[in-house]
Design a protein around this motif. Sequence first.
Motif, PDB file in Angstrom:
ATOM      1  N   PHE A 152     -10.904   0.627   0.857  1.00 24.96           N
ATOM      2  CA  PHE A 152      -9.941   1.467   1.573  1.00 24.96           C
ATOM      3  C   PHE A 152      -8.710   1.684   0.703  1.00 24.96           C
ATOM      4  CE2 PHE A 152      -6.025   1.519   4.212  1.00 24.96           C
ATOM      5  CZ  PHE A 152      -6.186   2.789   4.745  1.00 24.96           C
ATOM      6  N   PHE A 153      -8.302   2.940   0.639  1.00 20.24           N
ATOM      7  CA  PHE A 153      -7.047   3.299  -0.027  1.00 20.24           C
ATOM      8  C   PHE A 153      -6.254   4.155   0.940  1.00 20.24           C
ATOM      9  CE2 PHE A 153      -4.814   6.377  -2.953  1.00 20.24           C
ATOM     10  CZ  PHE A 153      -3.783   5.496  -3.276  1.00 20.24           C
ATOM     11  N   GLU A 154      -5.024   3.749   1.220  1.00 20.03           N
ATOM     12  CA  GLU A 154      -4.232   4.443   2.234  1.00 20.03           C
ATOM     13  C   GLU A 154      -3.805   5.845   1.828  1.00 20.03           C
ATOM     14  OE1 GLU A 154      -1.251   1.430   0.324  1.00 20.03           O
ATOM     15  OE2 GLU A 154      -3.388   1.543   0.743  1.00 20.03           O
ATOM     16  N   GLY A 155      -4.044   6.227   0.576  1.00 19.76           N
ATOM     17  CA  GLY A 155      -3.624   7.539   0.100  1.00 19.76           C
ATOM     18  C   GLY A 155      -2.299   7.431  -0.628  1.00 19.76           C
ATOM     19  N   HIS A 156      -2.067   8.364  -1.518  1.00 17.60           N
ATOM     20  CA  HIS A 156      -0.863   8.300  -2.350  1.00 17.60           C
ATOM     21  C   HIS A 156       0.411   8.403  -1.519  1.00 17.60           C
ATOM     22  CE1 HIS A 156      -3.010   8.267  -6.130  1.00 17.60           C
ATOM     23  NE2 HIS A 156      -3.743   9.300  -5.726  1.00 17.60           N
ATOM     24  N   PHE A 157       0.364   9.175  -0.417  1.00 18.75           N
ATOM     25  CA  PHE A 157       1.577   9.362   0.374  1.00 18.75           C
ATOM     26  C   PHE A 157       1.959   8.070   1.099  1.00 18.75           C
ATOM     27  CE2 PHE A 157       3.837  11.216   4.161  1.00 18.75           C
ATOM     28  CZ  PHE A 157       4.934  11.683   3.451  1.00 18.75           C
ATOM     29  N   GLN A 176       0.870   5.112   0.386  1.00 13.48           N
ATOM     30  CA  GLN A 176       1.113   4.090  -0.640  1.00 13.48           C
ATOM     31  C   GLN A 176       2.561   4.139  -1.108  1.00 13.48           C
ATOM     32  OE1 GLN A 176      -0.432   4.803  -4.631  1.00 13.48           O
ATOM     33  NE2 GLN A 176      -1.184   2.680  -4.721  1.00 13.48           N
ATOM     34  N   MET A 177       3.052   5.352  -1.350  1.00 13.88           N
ATOM     35  CA  MET A 177       4.444   5.505  -1.764  1.00 13.88           C
ATOM     36  C   MET A 177       5.398   5.011  -0.675  1.00 13.88           C
ATOM     37  SD  MET A 177       7.125   7.748  -0.905  1.00 13.88           S
ATOM     38  CE  MET A 177       6.221   9.155  -0.293  1.00 13.88           C
ATOM     39  N   LEU A 178       5.125   5.373   0.585  1.00  9.17           N
ATOM     40  CA  LEU A 178       6.014   4.965   1.674  1.00  9.17           C
ATOM     41  C   LEU A 178       5.995   3.445   1.867  1.00  9.17           C
ATOM     42  CD1 LEU A 178       5.257   7.763   4.308  1.00  9.17           C
ATOM     43  CD2 LEU A 178       7.363   7.472   3.001  1.00  9.17           C
ATOM     44  N   PHE A 179       4.815   2.837   1.795  1.00 12.09           N
ATOM     45  CA  PHE A 179       4.738   1.383   1.943  1.00 12.09           C
ATOM     46  C   PHE A 179       5.444   0.677   0.783  1.00 12.09           C
ATOM     47  CE2 PHE A 179       0.622   1.326   4.723  1.00 12.09           C
ATOM     48  CZ  PHE A 179       1.366   1.858   5.760  1.00 12.09           C
ATOM     49  N   ASP A 180       5.271   1.216  -0.430  1.00 12.94           N
ATOM     50  CA  ASP A 180       5.964   0.628  -1.579  1.00 12.94           C
ATOM     51  C   ASP A 180       7.478   0.732  -1.408  1.00 12.94           C
ATOM     52  OD1 ASP A 180       3.542   0.023  -2.687  1.00 12.94           O
ATOM     53  OD2 ASP A 180       3.540   1.690  -4.125  1.00 12.94           O
ATOM     54  N   ARG A 181       7.927   1.879  -0.950  1.00  8.89           N
ATOM     55  CA  ARG A 181       9.366   2.053  -0.703  1.00  8.89           C
ATOM     56  C   ARG A 181       9.840   1.101   0.401  1.00  8.89           C
ATOM     57  NH1 ARG A 181      12.948   3.843  -4.267  1.00  8.89           N
ATOM     58  NH2 ARG A 181      12.552   5.922  -5.056  1.00  8.89           N
ATOM     59  N   MET A 182       9.027   0.972   1.445  1.00 13.54           N
ATOM     60  CA  MET A 182       9.404   0.105   2.559  1.00 13.54           C
ATOM     61  C   MET A 182       9.485  -1.353   2.117  1.00 13.54           C
ATOM     62  SD  MET A 182      10.212   0.761   5.663  1.00 13.54           S
ATOM     63  CE  MET A 182      11.196  -0.501   6.436  1.00 13.54           C
ATOM     64  N   SER A 183       8.608  -1.746   1.218  1.00 10.65           N
ATOM     65  CA  SER A 183       8.632  -3.129   0.747  1.00 10.65           C
ATOM     66  C   SER A 183       9.875  -3.434  -0.079  1.00 10.65           C
ATOM     67  CB  SER A 183       7.378  -3.413  -0.086  1.00 10.65           C
ATOM     68  OG  SER A 183       7.390  -2.656  -1.287  1.00 10.65           O
ATOM     69  N   ARG A 184      10.562  -2.386  -0.550  1.00 10.03           N
ATOM     70  CA  ARG A 184      11.792  -2.582  -1.345  1.00 10.03           C
ATOM     71  C   ARG A 184      13.040  -2.213  -0.549  1.00 10.03           C
ATOM     72  NH1 ARG A 184       8.555   0.343  -5.188  1.00 10.03           N
ATOM     73  NH2 ARG A 184       9.986   2.116  -5.134  1.00 10.03           N
ATOM     74  N   ILE A 185      12.950  -2.254   0.771  1.00  5.82           N
ATOM     75  CA  ILE A 185      14.063  -1.815   1.612  1.00  5.82           C
ATOM     76  C   ILE A 185      15.313  -2.665   1.406  1.00  5.82           C
ATOM     77  CG2 ILE A 185      13.385  -3.241   3.586  1.00  5.82           C
ATOM     78  CD1 ILE A 185      14.264  -0.953   5.413  1.00  5.82           C
TER      79      ILE A 185
END
Length: 737
Positions: A592-597, A599-608
């Motif tokens: 499973f890959f959540e998709g680039h969009f 993925q970007m949002l989750f990566d950003r959220m992890s650096r909140i």
Amino acid sequence: MLSRLGALLQEARGGREPSIDLLGAFVEHWKGITHYYIESTDENTPAKKTDIPWRLKQMLDILVYEERQQAAAGEAGPCLEYLLQHKILETLCTLGKAEYPPGMRQQVLQFFSRVLAQVQHPLLHYLSVHRPVQKLLQLGGTVPGSLTEKEEAQFTTVLCSKIQQDPDLLTYILEGKIVSRKKASREPSALPREAASVKDKEHPHSKAPDRASCGTRALTTQLPAETQEPDGGPGEGSLITSLIGLCKSKKSRVALKAQENLLLLVSVASPAAATCLVQSSPCCPAIVEHLCRLYRSVPTFLDPADIATLEGISWRLPSAPSDEASFPGKEALAAFLGWFDYCDHLVTEAHPVVADALAKAVAEKLFMEILQPQLLHVSEQSVLTSTALLTAILRQLRPAALLREAVAFLLGPDQQAAAPEDSPRTLCSHLIGHCDHLSDEISVATLRLFEELLQKPHEQIIRSLILCNLEGRPYVARGSPEPESYEDTLDLEEDPYFTDGFLDSGFQPSTKPPPAPATNSDGRTAVTEIVNSFLCLVPEEAKTSAFLEETGYDTYVHDAYGLFQECSSRVAPWGWPQSLTPLDPHEPERPFFEGHFLQMLFDRMSRILEQPYSLNLQVTSVLSRLALFPHPHIHEYLLDPYINLAPGCRSLFSVLVRVIGDLMQRIQRVPQFPGKLLLVRKQLMGQVPGEQLDHQTLLQGVVVLEEFCKELAAIAFVKFPPHGPHVHLSPPSEGHV
């Protein structure tokens, strides 16, 4: 002669029969005009100071009076036949182009407008009217700031009014070609009755036309040859060209009237006329060319915040609001947005053939040829400004044809699930990369672009960005018991991320959620557990909203309810399923890959906890927009904390859990953390003056995190309220439902 005509009209108004015939008076006035050109030697006297305007007015009055006296409706009288047979309008058109005497063009335009407006007999089908009308159109609308703009606007308005009354005229006028002299001499007149058929015994002045026509021939031989036939090939100098030229006028009333007339034409067009507008007129290219020219005039250094202030510019009032703060480039930006709003209305009102052609022209010329190179440019300023302008365009965009082209431009045709190793090949991939740009400004601007895109009523947007990767629910571990619904699931303490070692690191939920109760008959009970999971996620020592008024959970519930209703109505025509796709227990697990969009949002959220406040606000705003969509897969993946995730998968809740764990580690290193956190919240709310503090980015991130968890809880609550339909919602107390 003048006194005789005055007596004639006076008798007409008194209801008595005139003592002289109208044709003789009409011819006499025309002879007076032609004799002026033969006898006058003063080339500097303005036309309005000669007797030409008065004589034209008398000729008009005679035509109107004659028509009212006609016994047979629709039949041309002798004066009208004379006007048509002797090509008086063509001669006047030639005099108007020569501009002799000075101001003659203005007089000619006024005469044409009044004749077409006041004479009820259909005139535009006659060759001797149609041809000079086309020639007169060639004379105007080409030079901005022309002294005759007002008269040109009046002339085109009359033509559009006639077309509105008889839409078939549009094709005739658009297809009209200026006939050469040889061809004209061979074409029969379109008159229903030739002037030559008028007997001498019926009209004692029948010889006068011959004398006047001789004067006309003498007149035309005296004018320069180049003034006798306007230049221009097919498609040039048409009604469309004139209207678009007048749309660019600096006189707001002239421009507005021209825009209204052009809008009228594209809305009344028949299928044949619509095809002619697209294939045989410069309509779409000229409109889009002006749009691109206005875009290029917008400075490249505009601040995205300034661009956002000009929301709601209308083509009817294209000037920027006077009460808004001024900034360099404001007028140019307002002009572009005003004309784009006009194009938007044209596509909305036009015949589908014209609407599709205009939308494709906008996509090709503005989106592909201008915006795309700027969005992919190496210059950060170019990327920033073009992204903000594209967001403003999307905000104003409404018609389906234009939205379809914009979506195809931004997302491309591919709706297949992406793989992690896919390299950015499309514009969409590059824009997603811009959301994680080194420049925070570009990241915020691009996230705003996607947020605006998500509010548009086009299914491909959410399908390309999110749903294509969630199909089949590959994020759920296979072999686990399938719940009856995604409300009937595991308890929070059984979440794999809430292990003993993780809790020992210092994280303790603020209020331990109770065990999940049995699902009620309405299937909604477990929603309270979902809401509690988000409300209890942030520990007590990291919460500050309870110390301040108007920051409670209830505010989010009411806001989320309105947004969810709006989103639901927007997606209703798409026929989304109401329940989850059942898992096939025999189907092997697939990566499973959540998709680039995502993925970007989750990566950003992890650096909140490490990102600027404005960037965090925009990331959480986009995630909230996504969570509002009433698709069961989106709800399960983004809002259900209890799903049994497949190995290596992450969800929004699991990302938040890891952020909370990181937060608990960082809190230990910040002295007086609760007091500083409360101070930062008050600063963000404007209750105390702002001052720089240590760990300010971290503290602001904690405030955003707390508010985001409350917002997600509110969205889950309004999507599946525990007590039935979405009416009369009363929010639960914070910390517990």
